[in-house]
Design a protein around this motif. Structure first.
Motif, PDB file in Angstrom:
ATOM      1  N   GLU A 226      86.893 -37.858  75.852  1.00 54.85           N
ATOM      2  CA  GLU A 226      87.366 -39.010  75.272  1.00 54.85           C
ATOM      3  C   GLU A 226      86.391 -40.426  75.308  1.00 54.85           C
ATOM      4  N   GLY A 261      91.346 -34.763  64.980  1.00 61.16           N
ATOM      5  CA  GLY A 261      91.647 -36.428  65.133  1.00 61.16           C
ATOM      6  C   GLY A 261      92.734 -36.491  65.283  1.00 61.16           C
ATOM      7  N   CYS A 262      94.285 -36.050  64.072  1.00 57.54           N
ATOM      8  CA  CYS A 262      95.435 -36.277  63.855  1.00 57.54           C
ATOM      9  C   CYS A 262      95.926 -35.999  64.813  1.00 57.54           C
ATOM     10  N   CYS A 273      99.715 -41.502  62.949  1.00 55.21           N
ATOM     11  CA  CYS A 273      98.972 -42.091  64.001  1.00 55.21           C
ATOM     12  C   CYS A 273      97.422 -42.295  64.263  1.00 55.21           C
ATOM     13  N   ARG A 275      94.491 -41.419  63.736  1.00 53.68           N
ATOM     14  CA  ARG A 275      93.504 -40.583  64.917  1.00 53.68           C
ATOM     15  C   ARG A 275      92.721 -40.416  63.304  1.00 53.68           C
ATOM     16  N   GLU A 278      86.410 -37.154  65.030  1.00 51.06           N
ATOM     17  CA  GLU A 278      85.640 -38.271  65.569  1.00 51.06           C
ATOM     18  C   GLU A 278      84.297 -36.828  65.800  1.00 51.06           C
TER      19      GLU A 278
END
Length: 309
Positions: A226, A261-262, A273, A275, A278
């Protein structure tokens, strides 16, 4: 003893990660600087390599090997779990590429006094960071039998984990187990003769499990991925070399999660969320036949790569 380590998937990993000769690149597992040295050969004087390692022997060897690099070089004695702090200290927010070469080095395995190898007799140590407090001797002599069995099964995928733990506990009641040779003897006694005839060395899985426990190797990977991806520039690349299924599984899942992502439960009708994906273009590389012939230790290696969106 000289720090000798044969870098695995050298060209594949470096060619994948390095895209801009003027860029900033991080080798999170510097080791003997095999990958890092090749990276510096591709960089211009404006480019920068940041090398991180928790092993003092590696830091000394790498510093010497990188002293003539034509680009900027920053060698940092730290654990890659602290990548964020390392970059902050250097005043760097985003980089062009990041490389991880996980696991134990040939130097560590081949240096008996480091206690990593079941092939050489030495003290039960296994610390990659010599300043760390927990040693293999602590795990073997102080962990409860159930905890020993659990970690040998979980981190070594050893089917005889309970029996090995029983034999270790019985042996340490007589006297503390202090050497790798003693531990190998105990493991061999615990595994039935028929089971010892097939597959790798009977102590391989247990030694792997204890090493992972001592160095907390797996628990830090998710967060490290991350952090690494967060600090990549758009279009920047990450490459991770793994050597066993436990590592590879964590990296594969982390990349897929960052690609997706999610992370909301599938039963939710909409994402809450927030997200965003990436990563893109997940790639996998394995050693060539020529590399395997030259370096049999590379046989289980996998390189997973991805690009920051």
């Amino acid at each position: 003893m000289e720090f000798v380590h044969k870098s695995v998937l050298l060209e594949e990993s470096v060619q994948w990660v390095v895209t801009d000769p003027k860029g900033i690149y991080v080798d999170c597992t510097l080791g003997g600087a095999g990958h890092s040295r090749r990276i510096t050969q591709l960089l211009d004087p404006e480019g920068m390599l940041i090398g991180i390692d928790q092993d003092e022997d590696a830091i000394c060897a790498a510093t010497e090997r990188l002293k003539d690099a034509k680009c900027q070089v920053k060698v940092v004695h730290n654990n890659f779990r602290n990548l964020e702090a390392v970059l902050q200290e250097l005043g760097i927010d985003q980089v062009d590429g990041i490389l991880f070469d996980l696991g134990v080095s040939s130097y560590q395995l081949d240096t008996p006094q480091r206690g990593f190898s079941y092939m050489h007799d030495g003290p039960l140590d296994m610390r990659m960071d010599q300043e760390a407090t927990l040693t293999a001797a602590d795990v073997v002599n102080k962990y409860k039998e159930d905890d020993l069995a659990s970690l040998i099964y979980k981190y070594g995928e050893e089917r005889w984990s309970k029996r090995i733990a029983q034999f270790i506990v019985a042996a340490r009641k007589e006297h503390p187990v202090t050497t790798t040779g003693e531990l190998v003897h105990i493991i061999k006694a615990a595994i039935p003769k028929g089971a010892r005839l097939d597959g790798p060395h009977p102590a391989k899985r247990t030694f792997q499990a204890i090493r992972i426990e001592v160095n907390d190797e797996l628990k830090i990977l998710d967060a490290a991925m991350e952090t690494a991806v967060h600090h990549l520039k758009s279009g920047g690349r990450i490459g991770v070399i793994t050597f066993h299924s436990l590592e590879d599984r964590i990296i594969k899942r982390a990349f897929k999660r960052l690609q997706r992502g999610c992370i909301c439960p599938p039963e939710l009708p909409v994402c809450v969320c927030g997200r965003k994906p990436e990563l893109k273009k997940l790639k996998k590389f394995t050693p060539s036949a020529a590399e395997l012939e030259e370096n049999p230790r590379a046989r289980s290696a996998r390189l997973r790569g991805a690009i920051k969106i």
